[in-house]
Design a protein around this motif. Structure first.
Motif, PDB file in Angstrom:
ATOM      1  N   PRO B  55       0.827  -1.217   0.000  1.00 28.95           N
ATOM      2  CA  PRO B  55       0.000   0.000   0.000  1.00 28.95           C
ATOM      3  C   PRO B  55       0.859   1.263   0.000  1.00 28.95           C
ATOM      4  O   PRO B  55       1.949   1.287   0.575  1.00 28.95           O
ATOM      5  CB  PRO B  55      -0.809  -0.117   1.288  1.00 28.95           C
ATOM      6  N   VAL B  56       0.377   2.279  -0.687  1.00 32.02           N
ATOM      7  CA  VAL B  56       1.085   3.552  -0.777  1.00 32.02           C
ATOM      8  C   VAL B  56       0.497   4.506   0.244  1.00 32.02           C
ATOM      9  O   VAL B  56      -0.736   4.564   0.403  1.00 32.02           O
ATOM     10  CB  VAL B  56       0.951   4.128  -2.197  1.00 32.02           C
ATOM     11  N   ASP B  57       1.355   5.214   0.930  1.00 30.78           N
ATOM     12  CA  ASP B  57       0.919   6.229   1.896  1.00 30.78           C
ATOM     13  C   ASP B  57      -0.062   7.180   1.202  1.00 30.78           C
ATOM     14  O   ASP B  57       0.291   7.785   0.180  1.00 30.78           O
ATOM     15  CB  ASP B  57       2.174   6.979   2.386  1.00 30.78           C
ATOM     16  N   PRO B  58      -1.291   7.333   1.728  1.00 30.29           N
ATOM     17  CA  PRO B  58      -2.306   8.165   1.046  1.00 30.29           C
ATOM     18  C   PRO B  58      -1.827   9.606   0.829  1.00 30.29           C
ATOM     19  O   PRO B  58      -2.142  10.233  -0.188  1.00 30.29           O
ATOM     20  CB  PRO B  58      -3.507   8.146   1.986  1.00 30.29           C
ATOM     21  N   GLN B  59      -1.033  10.120   1.780  1.00 33.83           N
ATOM     22  CA  GLN B  59      -0.509  11.486   1.650  1.00 33.83           C
ATOM     23  C   GLN B  59       0.445  11.580   0.441  1.00 33.83           C
ATOM     24  O   GLN B  59       0.398  12.525  -0.346  1.00 33.83           O
ATOM     25  CB  GLN B  59       0.219  11.850   2.958  1.00 33.83           C
ATOM     26  N   VAL B  60       1.299  10.541   0.265  1.00 30.68           N
ATOM     27  CA  VAL B  60       2.238  10.500  -0.870  1.00 30.68           C
ATOM     28  C   VAL B  60       1.461  10.378  -2.176  1.00 30.68           C
ATOM     29  O   VAL B  60       1.741  11.064  -3.161  1.00 30.68           O
ATOM     30  CB  VAL B  60       3.222   9.319  -0.709  1.00 30.68           C
ATOM     31  N   GLU B  61       0.422   9.517  -2.149  1.00 31.85           N
ATOM     32  CA  GLU B  61      -0.374   9.322  -3.369  1.00 31.85           C
ATOM     33  C   GLU B  61      -1.068  10.629  -3.756  1.00 31.85           C
ATOM     34  O   GLU B  61      -1.162  10.994  -4.916  1.00 31.85           O
ATOM     35  CB  GLU B  61      -1.403   8.209  -3.148  1.00 31.85           C
ATOM     36  N   ARG B  62      -1.537  11.354  -2.735  1.00 29.47           N
ATOM     37  CA  ARG B  62      -2.188  12.634  -2.984  1.00 29.47           C
ATOM     38  C   ARG B  62      -1.166  13.629  -3.589  1.00 29.47           C
ATOM     39  O   ARG B  62      -1.462  14.379  -4.516  1.00 29.47           O
ATOM     40  CB  ARG B  62      -2.751  13.160  -1.667  1.00 29.47           C
ATOM     41  N   GLY B  63       0.052  13.591  -3.036  1.00 30.19           N
ATOM     42  CA  GLY B  63       1.116  14.467  -3.548  1.00 30.19           C
ATOM     43  C   GLY B  63       1.444  14.159  -4.996  1.00 30.19           C
ATOM     44  O   GLY B  63       1.657  15.053  -5.817  1.00 30.19           O
ATOM     45  N   TRP B  64       1.445  12.875  -5.320  1.00 25.62           N
ATOM     46  CA  TRP B  64       1.666  12.442  -6.718  1.00 25.62           C
ATOM     47  C   TRP B  64       0.558  12.990  -7.612  1.00 25.62           C
ATOM     48  O   TRP B  64       0.793  13.423  -8.743  1.00 25.62           O
ATOM     49  CB  TRP B  64       1.749  10.921  -6.755  1.00 25.62           C
ATOM     50  N   GLY B  65      -0.658  13.031  -7.061  1.00 24.53           N
ATOM     51  CA  GLY B  65      -1.797  13.612  -7.799  1.00 24.53           C
ATOM     52  C   GLY B  65      -1.581  15.093  -8.061  1.00 24.53           C
ATOM     53  O   GLY B  65      -1.835  15.595  -9.156  1.00 24.53           O
ATOM     54  N   VAL B  66      -1.070  15.813  -7.021  1.00 18.56           N
ATOM     55  CA  VAL B  66      -0.801  17.253  -7.193  1.00 18.56           C
ATOM     56  C   VAL B  66       0.287  17.449  -8.257  1.00 18.56           C
ATOM     57  O   VAL B  66       0.184  18.310  -9.130  1.00 18.56           O
ATOM     58  CB  VAL B  66      -0.365  17.881  -5.844  1.00 18.56           C
ATOM     59  N   TYR B  67       1.330  16.601  -8.177  1.00 17.46           N
ATOM     60  CA  TYR B  67       2.445  16.657  -9.138  1.00 17.46           C
ATOM     61  C   TYR B  67       1.917  16.545 -10.565  1.00 17.46           C
ATOM     62  O   TYR B  67       2.311  17.309 -11.454  1.00 17.46           O
ATOM     63  CB  TYR B  67       3.410  15.506  -8.834  1.00 17.46           C
ATOM     64  N   GLN B  68       0.981  15.614 -10.769  1.00 12.36           N
ATOM     65  CA  GLN B  68       0.422  15.419 -12.106  1.00 12.36           C
ATOM     66  C   GLN B  68      -0.499  16.575 -12.499  1.00 12.36           C
ATOM     67  O   GLN B  68      -0.442  17.075 -13.613  1.00 12.36           O
ATOM     68  CB  GLN B  68      -0.339  14.102 -12.174  1.00 12.36           C
ATOM     69  N   ALA B  69      -1.355  16.993 -11.542  1.00 16.13           N
ATOM     70  CA  ALA B  69      -2.319  18.053 -11.846  1.00 16.13           C
ATOM     71  C   ALA B  69      -1.605  19.360 -12.196  1.00 16.13           C
ATOM     72  O   ALA B  69      -2.055  20.116 -13.054  1.00 16.13           O
ATOM     73  CB  ALA B  69      -3.261  18.265 -10.657  1.00 16.13           C
ATOM     74  N   GLU B  70      -0.478  19.634 -11.539  1.00 11.33           N
ATOM     75  CA  GLU B  70       0.262  20.873 -11.788  1.00 11.33           C
ATOM     76  C   GLU B  70       1.214  20.732 -12.969  1.00 11.33           C
ATOM     77  O   GLU B  70       1.960  21.661 -13.289  1.00 11.33           O
ATOM     78  CB  GLU B  70       1.029  21.297 -10.533  1.00 11.33           C
ATOM     79  N   ARG B  71       1.203  19.539 -13.599  1.00 16.31           N
ATOM     80  CA  ARG B  71       2.045  19.261 -14.772  1.00 16.31           C
ATOM     81  C   ARG B  71       3.528  19.538 -14.497  1.00 16.31           C
ATOM     82  O   ARG B  71       4.219  20.174 -15.284  1.00 16.31           O
ATOM     83  CB  ARG B  71       1.584  20.092 -15.963  1.00 16.31           C
ATOM     84  N   CYS B  72       3.976  19.051 -13.335  1.00 11.92           N
ATOM     85  CA  CYS B  72       5.382  19.268 -12.969  1.00 11.92           C
ATOM     86  C   CYS B  72       6.324  18.600 -13.975  1.00 11.92           C
ATOM     87  O   CYS B  72       7.463  19.030 -14.151  1.00 11.92           O
ATOM     88  CB  CYS B  72       5.644  18.736 -11.562  1.00 11.92           C
ATOM     89  N   SER B  73       5.789  17.526 -14.639  1.00  8.92           N
ATOM     90  CA  SER B  73       6.654  16.779 -15.555  1.00  8.92           C
ATOM     91  C   SER B  73       7.009  17.580 -16.805  1.00  8.92           C
ATOM     92  O   SER B  73       7.818  17.147 -17.614  1.00  8.92           O
ATOM     93  CB  SER B  73       5.995  15.456 -15.958  1.00  8.92           C
ATOM     94  N   ALA B  74       6.404  18.791 -16.973  1.00 16.91           N
ATOM     95  CA  ALA B  74       6.803  19.629 -18.102  1.00 16.91           C
ATOM     96  C   ALA B  74       8.258  20.061 -17.940  1.00 16.91           C
ATOM     97  O   ALA B  74       8.948  20.307 -18.921  1.00 16.91           O
ATOM     98  CB  ALA B  74       5.885  20.837 -18.212  1.00 16.91           C
ATOM     99  N   CYS B  75       8.714  20.187 -16.681  1.00 22.27           N
ATOM    100  CA  CYS B  75      10.093  20.623 -16.451  1.00 22.27           C
ATOM    101  C   CYS B  75      10.906  19.590 -15.664  1.00 22.27           C
ATOM    102  O   CYS B  75      12.135  19.670 -15.643  1.00 22.27           O
ATOM    103  CB  CYS B  75      10.126  21.946 -15.688  1.00 22.27           C
ATOM    104  N   HIS B  76      10.222  18.695 -14.957  1.00 19.45           N
ATOM    105  CA  HIS B  76      10.926  17.754 -14.075  1.00 19.45           C
ATOM    106  C   HIS B  76      10.693  16.317 -14.505  1.00 19.45           C
ATOM    107  O   HIS B  76       9.721  16.004 -15.189  1.00 19.45           O
ATOM    108  CB  HIS B  76      10.420  17.903 -12.635  1.00 19.45           C
ATOM    109  N   SER B  77      11.605  15.449 -14.058  1.00 19.84           N
ATOM    110  CA  SER B  77      11.380  14.024 -14.302  1.00 19.84           C
ATOM    111  C   SER B  77      11.572  13.252 -13.007  1.00 19.84           C
ATOM    112  O   SER B  77      12.309  13.666 -12.111  1.00 19.84           O
ATOM    113  CB  SER B  77      12.343  13.495 -15.369  1.00 19.84           C
ATOM    114  N   VAL B  78      10.832  12.154 -12.925  1.00 20.92           N
ATOM    115  CA  VAL B  78      10.965  11.219 -11.812  1.00 20.92           C
ATOM    116  C   VAL B  78      11.091   9.840 -12.434  1.00 20.92           C
ATOM    117  O   VAL B  78      10.267   9.483 -13.292  1.00 20.92           O
ATOM    118  CB  VAL B  78       9.734  11.280 -10.873  1.00 20.92           C
ATOM    119  N   ALA B  79      12.124   9.111 -12.066  1.00 19.97           N
ATOM    120  CA  ALA B  79      12.344   7.764 -12.595  1.00 19.97           C
ATOM    121  C   ALA B  79      12.332   7.762 -14.125  1.00 19.97           C
ATOM    122  O   ALA B  79      11.805   6.858 -14.759  1.00 19.97           O
ATOM    123  CB  ALA B  79      11.293   6.795 -12.055  1.00 19.97           C
ATOM    124  N   GLY B  80      12.907   8.814 -14.700  1.00 25.22           N
ATOM    125  CA  GLY B  80      13.015   8.853 -16.163  1.00 25.22           C
ATOM    126  C   GLY B  80      11.736   9.286 -16.859  1.00 25.22           C
ATOM    127  O   GLY B  80      11.705   9.394 -18.080  1.00 25.22           O
TER     128      GLY B  80
END
Lengths: 440, 140
Positions: B55-80
């Motif tokens: 199971p994934v920590d719900p707080q971390v999963e929520r943070g991952w949701g924010v990361y996606q919603a804010e389109r952080c991957s336009a400038c950043h990468s995680v695990a390639g």
């Protein structure tokens, strides 16, 4: 120099410039690579930007560099390269989006994206507009002059946005050598635009011409004659062309390319035969003598003087394509040339054949056979009917036809047909010369 | 071959040659990111988020949701995944929770003049969730 050799040298030069920023990344210290597709996308972005930059150089009309090929073919190269660069630049964001669909939002909602990313989107959008307006200028009924001015300003906008995009994103441009190369490319483009749009018009301004004669010809054509004022004009080879500006400052980009129809004359006088086609050309008849004019030339490789060894010349003219031919024929007559020559013209009706009296006079001064081919001949016509055909050429061309040189000028389908016919008649491709005058 | 065709063939082949040269560049240029955030394997494989055994920590999963919603991957990468310009792999090894928070809401404070916009429109909870997600990004 052989055009093929100098073409190969220029082409390697072109590829070298376009790929230089990418190649430099392999030696300059750069951040770690971003994986195969990321690097492909970045490389295409860089190459696309340098291709955009060189587009400015290709249309800068450098006389010596374009002389071996004829500037018309350089313009054709510019046009086809635009498709290649558009494909390359489209692939740049496309690969990024395929690699990570989250990136799509930055492109479709540019107002929400970082400024440097939106600048890239803006550049791509302008590029699509530029290519679209050029390809569909005639169906969209965009006047040549308006197209010309917007083409320049949109192009400067597109490359400006692209440079802002490169600078702002600044991935792979941290190394000072890479940065320096981009600055050099940027300044070179600035210098080319400055030279072409300011320095050259300024020079033309100091070498004015004056309209000395405007006289009507058959088939809505006009002969426009200009003479240099206070200078010697320029030397040209019969068959070449010039960009002509009438009654406007050369800074306003209101120039039009026309074949020079006169034979080279010591006075520097130039004559143009211009057909009314609904744009600037329809105003030629109203130009009063004395009007100031500017001629930027000569350009083009469409000249018999580049093939003096020919046993004779064959001129194949469709419509106003007769203009560069008449220059060569007048020159042959003045030189009292003794070789045999032929002229084929293709027209709809007998009273639509411009310069037919002069062609008839010329045929009495030199060994010239004139064959007019009419689509709708008058009842008493005993000449050729329909279109120029391979069979017709075969019938008129003398046995030593393989030592002749052939000059074709006319509408594109006519040029293509003539090239095919001459190939069927086993005329060497190096003996067949064309002028691509329908530029946009 | 007529002159127009020659111009077309030369131009389009030049384009093709440029494309191939760029592909060659990408092949010999440095390989892609190797550092992967072992702590967040679901970045590359979203299906792992629903794995009942891990199971994934719900707080971390929520943070991952924010990361996606804010389109952080336009400038950043995680695990390639995302833009390799600013990889976040191992970011928690380099920065404290407080520094991570500042980088999100007020990057000028932590490095004046840096070209990064502040994400100050995020709620307190969203920022904390995002920081919780970033905090698990350690090198193995």
């Amino acid at each position: 120099m052989n055009p093929l050799v100098s073409g190969a040298i220029w082409l390697s030069f072109y590829l070298g410039i376009v790929l230089a920023p990418v190649a430099l990344l392999l030696v300059a210290p750069t951040p770690p690579g971003g994986g195969f597709w990321w690097d492909v996308s970045m490389g295409l972005g860089f190459a696309g930007l340098t291709m955009m930059a060189v587009q400015f150089v290709l249309t800068a009309r450098f006389k010596r560099a374009t002389a071996p090929f004829g500037i018309d073919v350089i313009y054709a190269f510019h046009r086809y390269l635009a498709y290649a660069l558009l494909a390359i630049i489209l692939l740049h964001p496309l690969i990024l989006v395929l690699r990570d669909p989250a990136q799509l939002s930055a492109i479709i909602t540019p107002w929400d994206a970082p400024l440097e990313v939106s600048a890239g989107t803006a550049s791509l959008f302008l590029l699509l507009v530029i290519v679209g307006a050029s390809v569909f200028r005639k169906p969209l009924r965009i006047p040549y002059e308006a197209w010309r001015a917007t083409h320049l300003f949109l192009s400067i906008g597109a490359i400006g946005f692209a440079f802002y995009h490169l600078w702002g994103v600044s991935y792979y441009t941290e190394a000072s050598a890479v940065r320096g190369l981009w600055v050099l490319i940027g300044f070179s483009i600035g210098a080319v635009v400055f030279y072409v749009r300011l320095l050259r018009p300024w020079r033309l301004l100091h070498k004015p011409f004056r309209v000395v004669d405007v006289r009507p010809e058959l088939a809505d054509c006009w002969t426009l004659a200009v003479e240099p004022v206070g200078h010697e004009g320029f030397l040209y080879e019969p068959g070449q062309f010039a960009w002509l500006t009438v009654d406007r400052s050369p800074f306003f980009m209101q120039e039009h390319p026309f074949s020079i129809a006169s034979s080279p004359h010591p006075s520097g006088r130039l004559e143009f035969v211009i057909k009314e086609l609904g744009d600037f050309t329809s105003t030629v008849g109203q130009i009063p003598p004395g009007t100031v004019a500017y001629a930027d030339g000569p350009y083009g490789s469409f000249s018999m003087d580049r093939h003096p060894e020919a046993a004779g010349y064959v001129f194949l003219a469709g419509g106003i394509g007769i203009a560069p031919m008449i220059s060569m024929l007048r020159t042959l007559a003045e030189r009292e040339d003794e070789r045999p020559h032929l002229v084929f013209t293709g027209h709809s009706k007998w009273d639509r054949v411009p310069l037919r009296e002069e062609l008839s006079d010329l045929s009495e001064r030199i060994d010239l056979q004139v064959i007019h081919v009419l689509e709708e001949p008058p009842d008493d016509w005993d000449g050729e009917e329909g279109w120029i055909t391979a069979e017709m050429l075969d019938r008129y061309l003398p046995p030593e036809r393989h030592e002749f040189h052939y000059f074709i000028c006319g509408p594109v389908p006519m040029i293509r047909a003539m090239e095919t016919f001459l190939k069927e008649l086993e005329v060497a491709p190096g003996h067949v010369h064309t002028e691509l005058f329908d530029m946009v | 071959m007529n002159r127009e065709t020659a111009a077309a063939v030369t131009a389009l082949n030049s384009g093709l040659l440029i494309f191939l040269a760029v592909v060659l560049f990408a092949l010999v240029n440095h390989p892609g990111p190797t550092a992967t955030a072992a702590a967040a394997p679901w970045v590359a494989e979203p299906a792992l988020l629903d794995d009942p055994d891990d199971p994934v920590d719900p707080q971390v999963e929520r943070g991952w949701g924010v990361y996606q919603a804010e389109r952080c991957s336009a400038c950043h990468s995680v695990a390639g995944q995302g833009s390799p310009r600013y990889p976040l792999d191992g970011v928690a090894d380099r920065l404290s929770a407080q520094e991570l928070r500042l980088w999100v809401v007020d990057p000028q404070e932590i490095r004046p003049g840096v070209r990064k916009r502040p994400y100050d429109h995020l709620s307190e909870e969203e920022v904390e969730a995002l920081v919780a997600f970033l905090e698990i990004l350690v090198e193995p």
